[in-house]
Design an enzyme around this catalytic site. Structure first.
Site, PDB file in Angstrom:
ATOM      1  N   SER A  14       0.789  -1.175  -0.074  1.00 26.62           N
ATOM      2  CA  SER A  14      -0.077   0.008  -0.031  1.00 26.62           C
ATOM      3  C   SER A  14       0.850   1.287   0.115  1.00 26.62           C
ATOM      4  O   SER A  14       2.093   1.262   0.443  1.00 26.62           O
ATOM      5  CB  SER A  14      -0.869   0.038   1.343  1.00 26.62           C
ATOM      6  OG  SER A  14      -1.574   1.364   1.390  1.00 26.62           O
ATOM      7  N   ASP A  35       4.006  -7.655   3.222  1.00 28.45           N
ATOM      8  CA  ASP A  35       2.983  -7.000   3.869  1.00 28.45           C
ATOM      9  C   ASP A  35       2.023  -7.777   4.834  1.00 28.45           C
ATOM     10  O   ASP A  35       1.724  -9.060   4.775  1.00 28.45           O
ATOM     11  CB  ASP A  35       1.954  -6.233   2.693  1.00 28.45           C
ATOM     12  CG  ASP A  35       1.167  -5.246   3.349  1.00 28.45           C
ATOM     13  OD1 ASP A  35       1.683  -4.201   2.855  1.00 28.45           O
ATOM     14  OD2 ASP A  35       0.296  -5.307   3.833  1.00 28.45           O
ATOM     15  N   ASP A  62       3.076 -10.394   9.700  1.00 29.63           N
ATOM     16  CA  ASP A  62       3.198  -9.203  10.746  1.00 29.63           C
ATOM     17  C   ASP A  62       4.642  -9.131  11.077  1.00 29.63           C
ATOM     18  O   ASP A  62       5.239  -9.869  11.504  1.00 29.63           O
ATOM     19  CB  ASP A  62       2.455  -9.780  11.935  1.00 29.63           C
ATOM     20  CG  ASP A  62       2.285  -8.470  12.829  1.00 29.63           C
ATOM     21  OD1 ASP A  62       3.168  -7.771  12.801  1.00 29.63           O
ATOM     22  OD2 ASP A  62       1.407  -8.530  13.829  1.00 29.63           O
ATOM     23  N   ASN A  89       9.659  -0.062   5.682  1.00 27.43           N
ATOM     24  CA  ASN A  89       8.533   0.890   5.414  1.00 27.43           C
ATOM     25  C   ASN A  89       7.160   0.798   6.262  1.00 27.43           C
ATOM     26  O   ASN A  89       6.502   1.779   6.532  1.00 27.43           O
ATOM     27  CB  ASN A  89       8.406   1.154   3.922  1.00 27.43           C
ATOM     28  CG  ASN A  89       6.988   1.813   3.716  1.00 27.43           C
ATOM     29  OD1 ASN A  89       6.666   2.977   3.618  1.00 27.43           O
ATOM     30  ND2 ASN A  89       5.964   0.824   3.577  1.00 27.43           N
ATOM     31  N   TYR A 154       3.986   7.325  18.493  1.00 30.60           N
ATOM     32  CA  TYR A 154       4.284   7.286  17.066  1.00 30.60           C
ATOM     33  C   TYR A 154       5.586   7.920  16.816  1.00 30.60           C
ATOM     34  O   TYR A 154       6.701   7.365  16.299  1.00 30.60           O
ATOM     35  CB  TYR A 154       3.248   7.778  16.267  1.00 30.60           C
ATOM     36  CG  TYR A 154       3.618   7.836  14.722  1.00 30.60           C
ATOM     37  CD1 TYR A 154       3.584   6.829  14.051  1.00 30.60           C
ATOM     38  CD2 TYR A 154       3.860   9.120  14.293  1.00 30.60           C
ATOM     39  CE1 TYR A 154       3.818   6.574  12.526  1.00 30.60           C
ATOM     40  CE2 TYR A 154       4.262   9.049  12.673  1.00 30.60           C
ATOM     41  CZ  TYR A 154       4.422   8.121  11.989  1.00 30.60           C
ATOM     42  OH  TYR A 154       4.352   7.940  10.683  1.00 30.60           O
ATOM     43  N   LYS A 158       9.364   6.699  15.645  1.00 29.78           N
ATOM     44  CA  LYS A 158      10.386   7.284  14.310  1.00 29.78           C
ATOM     45  C   LYS A 158      11.318   7.484  14.841  1.00 29.78           C
ATOM     46  O   LYS A 158      12.195   7.663  14.108  1.00 29.78           O
ATOM     47  CB  LYS A 158       9.343   7.910  13.666  1.00 29.78           C
ATOM     48  CG  LYS A 158       8.037   7.333  13.134  1.00 29.78           C
ATOM     49  CD  LYS A 158       8.442   6.460  12.038  1.00 29.78           C
ATOM     50  CE  LYS A 158       6.901   5.846  11.272  1.00 29.78           C
ATOM     51  NZ  LYS A 158       7.494   4.706  10.354  1.00 29.78           N
TER      52      LYS A 158
HETATM   53  P1  NAP Z   1      -0.251   3.002   4.608  1.00 23.66           P
HETATM   54  O1  NAP Z   1      -0.792   3.232   2.936  1.00 23.66           O
HETATM   55  O2  NAP Z   1      -1.131   2.537   5.604  1.00 23.66           O
HETATM   56  O3  NAP Z   1       0.814   1.681   4.350  1.00 23.66           O
HETATM   57  C1  NAP Z   1       1.236   1.036   5.260  1.00 23.66           C
HETATM   58  C2  NAP Z   1       1.548  -0.372   4.859  1.00 23.66           C
HETATM   59  O4  NAP Z   1       2.288  -1.077   6.178  1.00 23.66           O
HETATM   60  C3  NAP Z   1       0.251  -1.215   4.649  1.00 23.66           C
HETATM   61  O5  NAP Z   1       0.294  -2.042   3.479  1.00 23.66           O
HETATM   62  C4  NAP Z   1       0.118  -1.872   5.995  1.00 23.66           C
HETATM   63  O6  NAP Z   1      -0.560  -3.176   5.850  1.00 23.66           O
HETATM   64  C5  NAP Z   1       1.378  -2.493   6.182  1.00 23.66           C
HETATM   65  N1  NAP Z   1       1.526  -2.716   7.693  1.00 23.66           N
HETATM   66  C6  NAP Z   1       1.245  -2.012   8.601  1.00 23.66           C
HETATM   67  N2  NAP Z   1       1.330  -2.737   9.859  1.00 23.66           N
HETATM   68  C7  NAP Z   1       2.009  -3.936   9.400  1.00 23.66           C
HETATM   69  C8  NAP Z   1       2.568  -4.818  10.142  1.00 23.66           C
HETATM   70  N3  NAP Z   1       2.553  -5.086  11.491  1.00 23.66           N
HETATM   71  N4  NAP Z   1       3.189  -6.045   9.356  1.00 23.66           N
HETATM   72  C9  NAP Z   1       3.286  -5.764   8.102  1.00 23.66           C
HETATM   73  N5  NAP Z   1       2.726  -4.790   7.287  1.00 23.66           N
HETATM   74  C10 NAP Z   1       2.183  -3.683   7.935  1.00 23.66           C
HETATM   75  O7  NAP Z   1       0.680   3.988   5.027  1.00 23.66           O
HETATM   76  P2  NAP Z   1       1.680   4.807   4.346  1.00 23.66           P
HETATM   77  O8  NAP Z   1       1.557   6.301   4.487  1.00 23.66           O
HETATM   78  O9  NAP Z   1       2.116   4.402   2.750  1.00 23.66           O
HETATM   79  O10 NAP Z   1       3.286   4.729   5.299  1.00 23.66           O
HETATM   80  C11 NAP Z   1       4.211   4.140   4.920  1.00 23.66           C
HETATM   81  C12 NAP Z   1       5.271   4.699   5.965  1.00 23.66           C
HETATM   82  O11 NAP Z   1       5.479   5.841   5.861  1.00 23.66           O
HETATM   83  C13 NAP Z   1       4.868   4.297   7.445  1.00 23.66           C
HETATM   84  O12 NAP Z   1       5.895   3.869   8.305  1.00 23.66           O
HETATM   85  C14 NAP Z   1       4.320   5.597   8.067  1.00 23.66           C
HETATM   86  O13 NAP Z   1       4.723   5.831   9.157  1.00 23.66           O
HETATM   87  C15 NAP Z   1       5.436   6.553   7.102  1.00 23.66           C
HETATM   88  N6  NAP Z   1       4.958   7.934   7.097  1.00 23.66           N
HETATM   89  C16 NAP Z   1       4.045   8.113   6.155  1.00 23.66           C
HETATM   90  C17 NAP Z   1       3.551   9.604   6.009  1.00 23.66           C
HETATM   91  C18 NAP Z   1       2.646  10.095   5.147  1.00 23.66           C
HETATM   92  O14 NAP Z   1       2.234  11.333   5.158  1.00 23.66           O
HETATM   93  N7  NAP Z   1       1.630   9.307   4.594  1.00 23.66           N
HETATM   94  C19 NAP Z   1       4.197  10.503   6.735  1.00 23.66           C
HETATM   95  C20 NAP Z   1       5.501  10.283   7.696  1.00 23.66           C
HETATM   96  C21 NAP Z   1       5.578   8.786   7.664  1.00 23.66           C
HETATM   97  P3  NAP Z   1      -2.374  -3.119   6.236  1.00 23.66           P
HETATM   98  O15 NAP Z   1      -2.804  -2.321   5.068  1.00 23.66           O
HETATM   99  O16 NAP Z   1      -2.683  -4.564   5.823  1.00 23.66           O
HETATM  100  O17 NAP Z   1      -2.563  -2.830   7.409  1.00 23.66           O
END
Ligand code: NAP
Length: 251
Positions: A14, A35, A62, A89, A154, A158
């Site tokens: 995702s 994932d 997980d 990630n 959180y 990080k």
């Molecule tokens: P996202 O669309 O929710 O993607 C996160 C992915 O990680 C999802 O596919 C999720 O799977 C998977 N995941 C969550 N928990 C997991 C686990 N225990 N084991 C295996 N996979 C797991 O979020 P995103 O925005 O792309 O975020 C990606 C990274 O960027 C994260 O670390 C987030 O903290 C960081 N980040 C994002 C932003 C932003 O603006 N979007 C800002 C700062 C940091 P499920 O869908 O099945 O839960």
């Protein structure tokens, strides 16, 4: 790149992880898309195959479950050989006033965002050391650079990941391994849209974007492009760095 190398991307099903998986595959890496969700990991590998590149899905894993991770790493090695690029990630967000953060919520976020990269990095480093080449990219968060109210669990996870990255860079620089962290800022992903739906952004994604210097939300591809560069041979002199990709929100 002269020979095909293998990259493992967590949370590859995702948002940012999906874009990184697709980009690294286009760059010539064999990509293991890991994932929690089986279907989304599979879907991303199908997208990569449709683009004519190579990937394999490791769904239903997980990252906070060390035994499951270890089995997945064995599976990736069996399928593609040694893992020379690791992108930590997968992440879990959280929003709660500090005094209301439960011990269980704290433990869960630390497990997914901080302990999992520790487990996985320990598991794949031997491959990189043997090859005298490796790239570790940890996806942290711009919130860890400035702090963020109601997200202490959180942000703490990080910030820990940033410290882990810098320490790995120092310890494994002599082995030809770089470790860098990208703290994304305001990237339009399912996680961001979920925060919008729950009213946690104080407005829409688009409203918020008007306060960002470049006047748009980031895209997953913005993060993938920076990750791609850090994984190249020519990025070998960049290590221990925090490479902000945030439209100028944090400078
Ligand atoms: P996202 O669309 O929710 O993607 C996160 C992915 O990680 C999802 O596919 C999720 O799977 C998977 N995941 C969550 N928990 C997991 C686990 N225990 N084991 C295996 N996979 C797991 O979020 P995103 O925005 O792309 O975020 C990606 C990274 O960027 C994260 O670390 C987030 O903290 C960081 N980040 C994002 C932003 C932003 O603006 N979007 C800002 C700062 C940091 P499920 O869908 O099945 O839960």
């Amino acid at each position: 790149m002269t020979e095909r190398r293998t990259a493992l991307v967590t949370g590859g099903g995702s948002g940012i992880g999906r874009a990184i998986s697709r980009r690294l595959a286009a760059d010539g890496f064999a990509v293991a898309v890991l994932d929690l969700d089986h279907d989304s990991a599979k879907r991303v590998t199908e997208e990569i195959a449709a683009d004519g590149h190579e990937a394999s899905a490791f769904g239903g894993v997980d990252v906070s479950d060390r035994a499951a991770l270890s089995a997945a790493v064995d599976g990736v090695r069996e399928r593609f050989g040694p893992i020379l690029v690791l992108v930590n990630n997968a992440g879990l967000s959280g929003f709660r006033p500090f005094l209301k953060i439960s011990e269980a919520a704290w433990d869960k976020i630390i497990a997914v965002n901080l302990s999992a990269p520790f487990y996985l990095t320990q598991a794949v480093l031997p491959d990189m050391i043997a090859a005298k080449w490796g790239r570790i990219v940890n996806i942290s968060s711009s919130s860890a650079q400035g702090g963020q109210q109601y997200m202490t669990h959180y942000v703490s996870s990080k910030a820990g990941l940033i410290g882990m990255t810098k320490s790995l860079a120092l310890e494994f620089g002599p082995d030809g391994i770089t470790a860098n962290t990208i703290p994304p800022g305001f990237i339009d992903t399912p996680m961001m849209r979920d925060s919008e739906r729950r009213g946690l952004l104080g407005g829409s994604v688009e409203d918020n974007a008007q306060r960002i210097p470049v006047r748009r939300p980031g895209t997953p591809e913005d993060i993938a492009a920076a990750t791609s560069f850090l994984c190249r041979d020519e990025a070998g002199y960049i290590t221990g760095q925090i490479i902000g990709v945030n439209g100028g929100r944090v400078t």
